[in-house]
Design an enzyme around this catalytic site. Structure first.
Site, mmCIF file in Angstrom:
data_model
loop_
_atom_site.group_PDB
_atom_site.id
_atom_site.type_symbol
_atom_site.label_atom_id
_atom_site.label_comp_id
_atom_site.label_asym_id
_atom_site.label_seq_id
_atom_site.Cartn_x
_atom_site.Cartn_y
_atom_site.Cartn_z
ATOM 1 N N GLY A 8 30.825 30.808 35.856
ATOM 2 C CA GLY A 8 31.004 32.265 35.918
ATOM 3 C C GLY A 8 31.090 32.858 34.516
ATOM 4 N N GLY A 11 30.620 36.851 33.643
ATOM 5 C CA GLY A 11 31.540 37.864 34.158
ATOM 6 C C GLY A 11 32.466 38.406 33.086
ATOM 7 C CD GLN A 12 37.326 42.254 32.861
ATOM 8 O OE1 GLN A 12 37.888 41.729 33.800
ATOM 9 N NE2 GLN A 12 37.883 43.239 32.187
ATOM 10 C CB ILE A 33 24.550 32.431 39.866
ATOM 11 C CG1 ILE A 33 25.214 33.795 39.629
ATOM 12 C CG2 ILE A 33 25.563 31.420 40.404
ATOM 13 C CD1 ILE A 33 25.663 34.498 40.898
ATOM 14 C CG ASP A 52 25.515 28.568 43.578
ATOM 15 O OD1 ASP A 52 26.723 28.753 43.849
ATOM 16 O OD2 ASP A 52 24.587 29.017 44.262
ATOM 17 C CB ILE A 53 31.113 27.984 42.061
ATOM 18 C CG1 ILE A 53 32.436 27.217 42.088
ATOM 19 C CG2 ILE A 53 31.152 29.154 43.056
ATOM 20 C CD1 ILE A 53 33.585 27.925 41.448
ATOM 21 C CE1 TYR A 141 40.312 38.384 42.761
ATOM 22 C CE2 TYR A 141 42.424 39.512 42.699
ATOM 23 C CZ TYR A 141 41.403 38.849 42.055
ATOM 24 O OH TYR A 141 41.487 38.642 40.701
ATOM 25 C CE LYS A 145 41.664 34.988 41.869
ATOM 26 N NZ LYS A 145 40.825 34.039 41.105
HETATM 27 N N1 SER Z 1 41.767 42.832 37.963
HETATM 28 C C1 SER Z 1 41.887 42.258 39.291
HETATM 29 C C2 SER Z 1 41.507 43.225 40.332
HETATM 30 O O1 SER Z 1 41.744 44.377 40.186
HETATM 31 C C3 SER Z 1 43.300 41.795 39.517
HETATM 32 O O2 SER Z 1 43.409 40.453 39.244
HETATM 33 O O3 SER Z 1 40.992 42.842 41.342
#
Ligand code: SER
Length: 314
Positions: A8, A11-12, A33, A52-53, A141, A145
């Site tokens: 990844g 990404g950010q 990816i 690709d995970i 999400y 986690k």
């Molecule tokens: N920055 C993330 C979100 O807003 C929080 O871990 O989904």
């Protein structure tokens, strides 16, 4: 850490982590990816591989070929997107983590997988949220986690895999933009302030969340992975924070630099609901005690740096 794979990497966090790690460690492979290939400095400054995970054989092949000893697993859908695509969020967040942990078990790799303030829920104490507390998130999400924290601890205890993690707050960066997160407003507001002088805020006043400037977040990843394992009582996952603010406070910090900045509220009920279920502020004393965590940026210093950088880039 010698040979590092970032899953990844476009990404950010991934892009900046790869660029930072490449200044310190010999081999840093940018896993990506095909839908999100590396570009610019990330592409030019070191090796990259399609990883690709959701494909365990692909992960294992790259790990073996490059003799990878540490995997940074950053593949995930952020909170608001995960609500739109919960099945995919599970497949990447938990199915993907399982694949990574299995490869790590077989090949002897250490694994860093970020958790989040999203791993907490409405029943969690919201102020100075303790390290060990109620975690009953109501978002997909958050579910991925918390499950990921448990699975990573299981692989450490049962198989001796060196798994480590931090619960990241909202991350603020001027390099790669975030996408689909609840805390993203705290990034968007700076670009809007510099470019338009005005911001439509999706969260209401009084919505406090933990935040962190990206340079601190990158240090957290590296310092935790370099920490002496004998000092770690916790592993998956450490509360870490640098600041907590609401939309009014970040707007006021911007006004200290751009006095004409204005903001109006245009609430997004999905993001507001998620934010209300998350902590107002975390207690990160275990991270400070067990591996010396210490943030460098507060709200005024982050605001000054964000605005200066965005202005310079135009
Ligand atoms: N920055 C993330 C979100 O807003 C929080 O871990 O989904």
């Amino acid at each position: 850490m010698k040979n590092i794979l970032i899953i990844g990497s476009t990404g950010q966090i991934g892009t900046e982590l790869a660029l930072t790690l490449r200044k310190i460690y010999p081999t840093v492979i940018a896993g990506y990816i095909p839908a999100a290939p590396p570009k610019g400095e990330l592409l030019e400054s070191g090796p990259s591989e399609i990883v690709d995970i959701t494909n365990p054989d692909q992960i294992a092949e790259v790990v073996r070929r490059h003799k990878v000893d540490t995997i940074f697993n950053l593949a995930a859908l952020l909170s608001a997107v995960a609500e739109a695509k919960p099945q995919l969020a599970w497949k990447i967040g938990l199915g993907g983590l399982f694949n990574v942990l299995e490869v790590a078990r077989e090949e002897g790799c250490a694994v860093f997988t970020p958790s989040s303030i999203g791993s907490f829920g409405p029943e969690t104490p919201h102020d100075k949220t303790p390290q060990d507390t109620i975690q009953r998130p109501k978002t997909m999400y958050g579910v991925t986690k918390v499950s990921g924290e448990l699975l990573s601890d299981y692989y450490h205890k049962r198989f001796g895999v060196d798994t480590r993690s931090v619960r990241f707050p909202g991350l603020i960066s001027n390099v790669a933009p975030p996408g689909g997160g609840t805390t993203d407003y705290a990034v968007d507001i700076y670009y809007a302030a510099v470019r338009e002088g005005h911001f439509h805020c999706p969260l209401k006043p009084g919505t406090y969340m933990d935040m962190m400037y990206m340079p601190d977040a990158l240090r957290a990843c590296i310092e935790l992975m370099e920490a002496d394992p004998t000092k770690l009582i916790h592993r998956n996952s450490f509360n870490v924070t640098a600041m907590s603010f609401d939309p009014e406070e970040i707007a006021n910090s911007i006004r200290a630099v751009i006095p004409s900045f204005t903001m109006e509220y245009e609430l997004d009920p999905l993001r507001q609901g998620i934010a209300d279920s998350w902590p107002n502020s975390l207690d990160d004393s275990c991270a400070r005690a067990e591996w010396g965590w210490q943030p460098k940026y507060d709200l005024p210093s982050m605001t000054a740096d964000m605005i200066e950088t965005i202005r310079r880039r135009g």
